[in-house]
Write a protein that holds these residues in place. Sequence first.
Motif, mmCIF file in Angstrom:
data_model
loop_
_atom_site.group_PDB
_atom_site.id
_atom_site.type_symbol
_atom_site.label_atom_id
_atom_site.label_comp_id
_atom_site.label_asym_id
_atom_site.label_seq_id
_atom_site.Cartn_x
_atom_site.Cartn_y
_atom_site.Cartn_z
ATOM 1 N N PRO A 173 -44.734 20.383 -6.120
ATOM 2 C CA PRO A 173 -43.871 20.584 -7.291
ATOM 3 C C PRO A 173 -44.526 21.447 -8.363
ATOM 4 C CG PRO A 173 -44.731 18.337 -7.232
ATOM 5 C CD PRO A 173 -45.084 18.964 -5.928
ATOM 6 N N GLY A 174 -45.864 21.364 -8.476
ATOM 7 C CA GLY A 174 -46.549 22.180 -9.464
ATOM 8 C C GLY A 174 -46.336 23.658 -9.225
ATOM 9 N N LEU A 175 -46.420 24.079 -7.960
ATOM 10 C CA LEU A 175 -46.215 25.498 -7.661
ATOM 11 C C LEU A 175 -44.755 25.897 -7.855
ATOM 12 C CD1 LEU A 175 -47.526 28.151 -6.741
ATOM 13 C CD2 LEU A 175 -46.670 27.615 -4.450
ATOM 14 N N MET A 176 -43.826 25.017 -7.484
ATOM 15 C CA MET A 176 -42.418 25.353 -7.705
ATOM 16 C C MET A 176 -42.143 25.567 -9.190
ATOM 17 S SD MET A 176 -38.905 23.272 -6.844
ATOM 18 C CE MET A 176 -38.632 24.000 -5.242
ATOM 19 N N ALA A 177 -42.607 24.641 -10.035
ATOM 20 C CA ALA A 177 -42.374 24.765 -11.474
ATOM 21 C C ALA A 177 -43.058 26.013 -12.028
ATOM 22 C CB ALA A 177 -42.889 23.520 -12.197
ATOM 23 N N THR A 178 -44.264 26.299 -11.548
ATOM 24 C CA THR A 178 -44.996 27.475 -12.015
ATOM 25 C C THR A 178 -44.296 28.755 -11.571
ATOM 26 O OG1 THR A 178 -47.069 26.242 -11.910
ATOM 27 C CG2 THR A 178 -47.241 28.625 -12.007
#
Length: 328
Positions: A173-178
Amino acid sequence: MSIQTKIGPVTDSLSALCDHIHSSSNCKHDKVPAVVKKLLSSWQAKECYDHISPVSIPSHAQVIDIVNQIRRILFPGYFTKTKLHASNIEYYIGKETTDLYEKMSEQITMAIRHDCRRHGQPCTACEQQSHQITLDFIEALPSVASVLASDIRSTLAGDPATDNPDEIIFSYPGLMATTIFRVAHELYELKVPIIPRIMTEYAHSLTGIDIHPGATIGPGLFIDHGTGVVIGETTIIGKNVRIYQGVTLGALSLPRDAGEKLRNMKRHPTIEDDVIIYANTTILGGDTVIGAGSIIGGNIWLTESVETGTRVLLKRPELIYSHPKKHD
């Protein structure tokens, strides 16, 4: 007569059991028009909000489709149904990018036109603007892809739970949000109304990570776990920063009229290069600077700056252990 005799009792028993036969007497359709009139009067009196206008507002669904299309372009082969290889990659990316240009220029035109009408501005040549903005955005995609590659490398370096970039791209999820933030930030910098915020709030709804598109974030960001992370509009984050779940980079307590007084002022902290911020820490204030290489422990509340290379930790709490009495 014999047939009627048989049918009659069956019909009577159905009437007794089936409530549908009596539903017309319970119908309240005639009450609805009065509610409609109240709704209309609320909008006419400007007590409530509406968008009753000949000018179209951008489509929320179309903006989300654009986000997903950009992800297919930035990460070719990951989110596509088509198998990509050397002989068709240029055709595929060309087709996707050309289609993106058409969709995005249409939505940006609507965003500019709507904003123009809302503020009572003179003609802003919205279509001409939108085509130039869309081209500028597409020209920025290679640099966005490069920065996202550095985010993935930072994740691989900082997370012992994976050594697989595919796993990060597909599921973190961190990469998706970023990713969505970096796309939205480009549009924000190009002064596109409303669309960047639709994008980042879409990411927020999927991941629990709330990054305002106006934040400035350097390459190599790693958001681990991520749920509950909040990064405010005027936050500045340097290179190779690691943030854990529940971290807030926010503003200090604001007055009721803060929307007008503090708009366009720096309200959120600055995080310099190579900082690690552990879970559930809150850092507030536009003058707060976390120096490069600092480590901020979990459950910290900071409203003042710390120097380069500082470690900020809570004193170990006193733990009380109790055990049930043992019976012989």
